[in-house]
Design an enzyme around this catalytic site. Structure first.
Site, PDB file in Angstrom:
ATOM      1  N   ASP A  72      -4.109  10.459   9.575  1.00  0.00           N
ATOM      2  CA  ASP A  72      -2.682  10.441   9.889  1.00  0.00           C
ATOM      3  C   ASP A  72      -1.973   9.531   8.892  1.00  0.00           C
ATOM      4  O   ASP A  72      -2.602   8.799   8.148  1.00  0.00           O
ATOM      5  CB  ASP A  72      -2.426   9.968  11.322  1.00  0.00           C
ATOM      6  CG  ASP A  72      -3.286   8.787  11.688  1.00  0.00           C
ATOM      7  OD1 ASP A  72      -3.505   7.918  10.810  1.00  0.00           O
ATOM      8  OD2 ASP A  72      -3.749   8.710  12.835  1.00  0.00           O
ATOM      9  N   ASP A  74       0.987   6.652   8.268  1.00  0.00           N
ATOM     10  CA  ASP A  74       1.883   5.654   8.841  1.00  0.00           C
ATOM     11  C   ASP A  74       2.844   5.195   7.756  1.00  0.00           C
ATOM     12  O   ASP A  74       2.478   5.132   6.582  1.00  0.00           O
ATOM     13  CB  ASP A  74       1.089   4.442   9.346  1.00  0.00           C
ATOM     14  CG  ASP A  74       0.133   4.827  10.453  1.00  0.00           C
ATOM     15  OD1 ASP A  74       0.448   5.764  11.204  1.00  0.00           O
ATOM     16  OD2 ASP A  74      -0.946   4.218  10.558  1.00  0.00           O
ATOM     17  N   ASP A 154      -5.552  -6.335   8.820  1.00  0.00           N
ATOM     18  CA  ASP A 154      -6.898  -6.874   8.965  1.00  0.00           C
ATOM     19  C   ASP A 154      -7.672  -6.982   7.642  1.00  0.00           C
ATOM     20  O   ASP A 154      -8.029  -8.070   7.220  1.00  0.00           O
ATOM     21  CB  ASP A 154      -7.691  -6.106  10.038  1.00  0.00           C
ATOM     22  CG  ASP A 154      -7.533  -4.596   9.950  1.00  0.00           C
ATOM     23  OD1 ASP A 154      -6.974  -4.105   8.956  1.00  0.00           O
ATOM     24  OD2 ASP A 154      -7.983  -3.899  10.881  1.00  0.00           O
TER      25      ASP A 154
END
Ligand code: ATP
Ligand code: MG
Length: 452
Positions: A72, A74, A154
């Site tokens: 996907d 973002d 992260d």
């Protein structure tokens, strides 16, 4: 305080992009605009046309760099959620504490997030982020600059921003180089980042497995010690992460990675018992390998089937024990199913919505042994036949039942009417599952060796 940060950030909307990023031109990163989904491109263009910054960010950029088709797309922007929503007719704001905007085009949804801060702020006054006693961040809904946004992510490979208009990648933490070296590296001090959000440990295992990356030593080292912090995480979040790992197409590697890092206690506590038993190990390996193959070839894979597989070695062990204790096969199986589901409720927390299908798959297993009369025909028509048959094949592959049984059912499905009739066994009743099935009550049960 939040308002002052917002005005500060959005007051400098058109200032230079965040400090410290390396900006790589197309020739250096090799990502072509053609690799970006049309909907994400449109979202970026619309935002840019209104003077906002907009980048494709996170997993999609990483995957494109690695030549993997992104799952996907973002988008990250300096527009506030409300400003984004006004620009797109088919969009809505999701979440209360941390808002994101879902922009729909066609059947697709693009997740648009406003740059957020979560790393150290510029002034001390703003660094008073609420944490629990283990250092876990309790809130992360403060808007920030693009550099702040990169720092709160992260891993270095997840903090890459692609600007479709200029075909440039903004790389704040050496993520492009880490992709090249196939290293997973935490941004900032790993221990602090794991304490802020212990789920990052599970994400490390998942990405290492999915991408076949080595985990950088400093990133890996604290994990064994900090793994118990996962106990403070809500079950639903652990479950979501477990599901992502199991449906990543690399579940087999992922599960072994979890165990190697000592992370399975908080996620799949049964793993030790299962993997230490050779039949259980063979079964789980067969199940995960087949799930991985399905996902890699874009075939659907149901979570219920997966969890039915993960729990099966325990159900089977319990089933055999109850049978040895004199219970008939079908009631023994039902008791075993309930015992195992009750026990896992406190451990892994598989949501109850999967119980129904897991139980059906399990409960149909003894019926595959009944190959006389009308029974096989009735089983074929059962709505869960297909899943239960796939499950039977895994049992056959792991040596739990005779390979011949699985083959019989494969042939039976393919055969025409006449051939089917010729395949039926003479007895019309249930075939004895085990030689001792007809034991009368009162006979000795415990301590007898089980026939193989
Ligand atoms: P996938 O291919 O599995 O979707 P992804 O990198 O896109 O991988 P997501 O869970 O979709 O992972 O998250 C999107 C991005 O948000 C990540 O790339 C990362 O930058 C950031 N992110 C997600 N979860 C965390 C977290 N717990 N801590 C810090 N950053 C995170
Ligand atoms: Mg993603």
């Amino acid at each position: 305080m939040i308002r002052s940060i917002i005005s500060k950030v959005f007051g400098r909307k058109r200032s230079a992009s965040g400090t410290g990023a390396r900006i790589l031109p197309r020739a250096e990163h090799g990502i072509s605009r053609n690799g970006i989904d049309d909907c994400a491109l449109k979202v970026c263009e619309t935002l840019a046309a209104s003077g906002y910054k907009s980048y494709v960010v996170g997993g999609a950029v990483r995957d494109l760099l690695l030549g993997i088709a992104p799952k996907d797309f973002d988008v990250a922007t300096d527009a506030t959620p409300e400003q984004v929503r006004k620009l797109f007719r088919r969009s809505r704001i999701i979440g209360r504490r941390f808002q994101i905007v879902h922009v729909m085009c066609g059947r697709e949804t693009i997740e648009v997030t406003t740059f957020r801060a979560n790393g150290q702020k510029e002034s001390e006054e703003e660094d008073e982020r609420p944490t629990d006693e283990h250092g876990r961040l309790l809130s992360d809904n403060v808007f920030g600059s693009m550099a702040d946004d990169a720092a709160r992510r992260d891993f270095s490979i997840n903090a890459l921003y692609y600007d479709p208009a200029r075909e440039e990648v903004h790389d704040y933490f050496g993520g492009v180089e880490d992709c090249r070296k196939r290293v997973l590296r935490m941004i900032g001090d790993p221990e602090t980042r794991y304490r802020e959000d212990p789920v990052r440990m599970l994400r490390a295992a998942r990405f290492a497995a999915k991408l076949d990356f080595r985990i950088d030593e400093a990133t890996r080292a604290p994990v064994a010690r900090l793994a118990p912090l996962l106990a403070n995480i809500p079950r639903a979040r652990i479950f979501d992460e477990a599901l992502k790992l199991l449906l990543s197409g690399h579940a087999l590697r992922g599960v072994h990675q979890l165990r190697a890092e000592g992370l399975h206690h908080g996620m799949l506590p049964l793993l030790d018992t299962i993997l230490d038993d050779p039949t259980g190990e063979r079964f789980i390996t067969a199940a995960l390998r087949s799930t991985d193959q399905r996902i890699q070839s874009d075939r659907p894979s149901s979570p219920a089937f997966l969890f039915a597989s993960l729990l099966w070695p325990q159900v089977a062990t319990r089933w055999r024990a109850l049978e040895s204790a004199g219970e008939k096969p079908q009631p023994a199986l039902f008791l075993a199913m309930d015992d195992v589901l009750d026990a896992q409720r406190h451990q892994l927390a598989i949501p109850r919505r999967y119980d129904g299908m897991m139980k059906e798959i399990w409960a149909l297993q003894p019926r595959f042994e009944q190959r006389g009369g009308q029974r096989p025909y009735r089983l074929l028509e059962h709505p869960r036949f297909r899943a239960a048959y796939d499950f039977l094949l895994l049992r056959a592959e792991s040596g739990e039942v005779e390979a011949e049984l699985g083959e019989w059912w494969t042939r039976f499905q393919e055969a025409d009417e006449q051939a089917r009739a010729g395949m039926l066994t003479a007895d019309s009743g249930p075939k004895p599952r085990r030689k001792r099935r007809r034991r009368k009550s009162g006979e000795a049960s415990d301590g007898e060796a089980q026939p193989a």
